[in-house]
Design a protein around this motif. Sequence first.
Motif, PDB file in Angstrom:
ATOM      1  N   ASP A 116     -12.508  75.273  23.551  1.00 21.86           N
ATOM      2  CA  ASP A 116     -13.210  73.891  24.012  1.00 21.86           C
ATOM      3  C   ASP A 116     -13.609  73.020  22.616  1.00 21.86           C
ATOM      4  O   ASP A 116     -14.294  73.357  21.987  1.00 21.86           O
ATOM      5  CB  ASP A 116     -14.418  74.264  24.927  1.00 21.86           C
ATOM      6  CG  ASP A 116     -15.165  73.178  25.601  1.00 21.86           C
ATOM      7  OD1 ASP A 116     -14.526  71.985  24.946  1.00 21.86           O
ATOM      8  OD2 ASP A 116     -16.010  73.263  26.334  1.00 21.86           O
ATOM      9  N   LEU A 173     -15.707  72.744  29.018  1.00 20.87           N
ATOM     10  CA  LEU A 173     -15.517  74.207  29.480  1.00 20.87           C
ATOM     11  C   LEU A 173     -16.586  75.128  29.185  1.00 20.87           C
ATOM     12  O   LEU A 173     -17.081  75.928  30.167  1.00 20.87           O
ATOM     13  CB  LEU A 173     -14.039  74.884  28.762  1.00 20.87           C
ATOM     14  CG  LEU A 173     -12.852  73.988  28.723  1.00 20.87           C
ATOM     15  CD1 LEU A 173     -11.814  75.051  27.941  1.00 20.87           C
ATOM     16  CD2 LEU A 173     -12.697  73.768  29.870  1.00 20.87           C
ATOM     17  N   CYS A 206     -13.424  81.897  26.098  1.00 19.19           N
ATOM     18  CA  CYS A 206     -13.376  80.655  25.672  1.00 19.19           C
ATOM     19  C   CYS A 206     -14.430  80.372  24.398  1.00 19.19           C
ATOM     20  O   CYS A 206     -15.419  81.126  24.370  1.00 19.19           O
ATOM     21  CB  CYS A 206     -14.056  79.698  26.867  1.00 19.19           C
ATOM     22  SG  CYS A 206     -14.242  77.952  26.403  1.00 19.19           S
ATOM     23  N   ALA A 240     -16.100  77.594  21.746  1.00 17.52           N
ATOM     24  CA  ALA A 240     -16.490  76.040  21.688  1.00 17.52           C
ATOM     25  C   ALA A 240     -16.400  75.755  20.157  1.00 17.52           C
ATOM     26  O   ALA A 240     -16.946  76.723  19.508  1.00 17.52           O
ATOM     27  CB  ALA A 240     -17.439  75.645  22.304  1.00 17.52           C
TER      28      ALA A 240
END
Length: 503
Positions: free
Chosen positions: A218, A226, A331, A333
Amino acid sequence: MQSHPIQRLVIVGGGTAGWMAAALLAKAFGPTLAIRLIESDEIGTVGVGEATIPQIRHINQFLGIDEDAMLRAVRGTLKLGIEFNDWRRIGDSYLHAFGDIGLPLGLVPFQHYWLRDWQRREGVAPDLWSYSINAQACRQMRFGRMERVGSSPLTGVRYAYHLDAGLYGQYLRGTCDPRHVQRIEGKIVDVRLRAEDGFIESLQLASGEIVDGDFFIDCSGFRGLLIEGALNSGYENWQQWLPCDRAVAVASARVAPMRPYTQASARAAGWQWRIPLQHRNGNGHVYCSEYLSDDEATATLLAHLDGEALAEPRMIRFTTGMRRRSWNRNCVALGLASGFMEPLESTSIHMIQSAINRLISLFPDRHCDSALSDEYNRQTRLEYESVRDFLVLHYRATEREDTPFWRHCRAIGMPEHLARRVELFRQSGQIFRHGEELFTEVGWLQVLIGQGIEPQRYHPMADALPAAELDGFLGNMRTLIQRAVQTFPGHEQFVAGHCRAEA
Ligand SMILES: Cc1cc2nc3c(=O)[nH]c(=O)nc-3n(C[C@H](O)[C@H](O)[C@H](O)COP(=O)(O)OP(=O)(O)OC[C@H]3O[C@@H](n4cnc5c(N)ncnc54)[C@H](O)[C@@H]3O)c2cc1C
């Protein structure tokens, strides 16, 4: 044991974070990883982030980038440090210069010898920055590449870049092999999660296209599309320590000669940056909205430009702090999506770079084992907290009482680690770097001294050197540094000779 390697990586966002991740991961993994990067021209990028720290040069080495060619493409200039004006008191100025200051003798760090000289000569001894080649080059507006000062053990020049944020993203994009990195232009309108474990499964674009992947990065900026929008990872607010929450930015015509350093000048309710590029200056005013209106902030910014404004000022709002979990499920970031601490020490781009390194070293398979993400998040937190403490020091150690904002800063409660570090320095002149923290002892030293924190004592072993030898030791260093700096051309001349961009 069966392995389920990640084969399809999706990067959301095409700002500095997105393209840096694409370029570095493509280089690290080669064709084993298919990377798709989604960006939206309609949304655009944050458009700031133009001052860096020396670690950025490792990216060039890793990607095989020629430095001069890169500087030409991003209309960049060289950066030797940051000049802080009016932070301790109005009229006061100090540098945080990159690189070393002086030399240790045996086990005793340099600052103790300097402190002995400073205390002995009651404040008329040469200042700390007389022993920094970077600082001396800043003062003379010169620049040169130099690994070592002559044949002495003194380290040479450490430098970073000022670069045009938009052009740098494009430059990194140009380094990506289109066979390994596919760019998709489009706006993401939906994030789909897997029912059984909440992992991200796919993204839906406004066009209806579905992009699926094994792992997602992300880089969607402050919105954290996300990491927050879909995964609700939480955000830790640090405004009690770093109260500024807005910035207004504008480019201006470059009129003065190019300085080889960033300027950070304190204002009534925040501070203003000036970043020299080849074709313009980048300027911005970071401020606290509780003490200053947007109109007042803009007026202050415009009043302190050294050339004509080239566009309408742009407002940016932010909350200082960090994502509670920068890696959540499948995920991670990066960049503004993972947190933001304001640009006072130009750390954000570096933190993208170090987060990518961390991700590469802890790279998971499709299970995304929690031990890996926990370790990643633990290291991320340590990095964020140490940078936060360094930034807080600039605000908290002010002697200014002229505005409500600065009175507020003087009353900020110091994070525990910082309080201990400041007290140790105040009592003994000692500074220790903890673990992998970003800023070195020399960085801390300059800001501690620059903000007016004077140690009461120095290491007793510094007294073992006879006074005449101390004078010789210090004097030789100053002479060597001055001689070296004299061999450098002016910064403007250096750029013209090595990396001037086409008009
Ligand atoms: C005022 C200020 C000054 C700064 N100064 C410095 C500095 O001097 N030095 C430094 O190191 N750092 C600085 N930074 C930080 C630096 O700007 C950022 O770290 C860097 O630009 C990375 O930004 P980013 O890529 O995370 O986000 P952005 O540049 O915001 O990029 C976000 C990307 O996500 C895309 N996107 C978002 N939503 C969607 C969607 N729904 N669908 C598709 N795409 C989407 C956007 O199109 C864009 O491509 C500064 C930041 C601020 C706010």
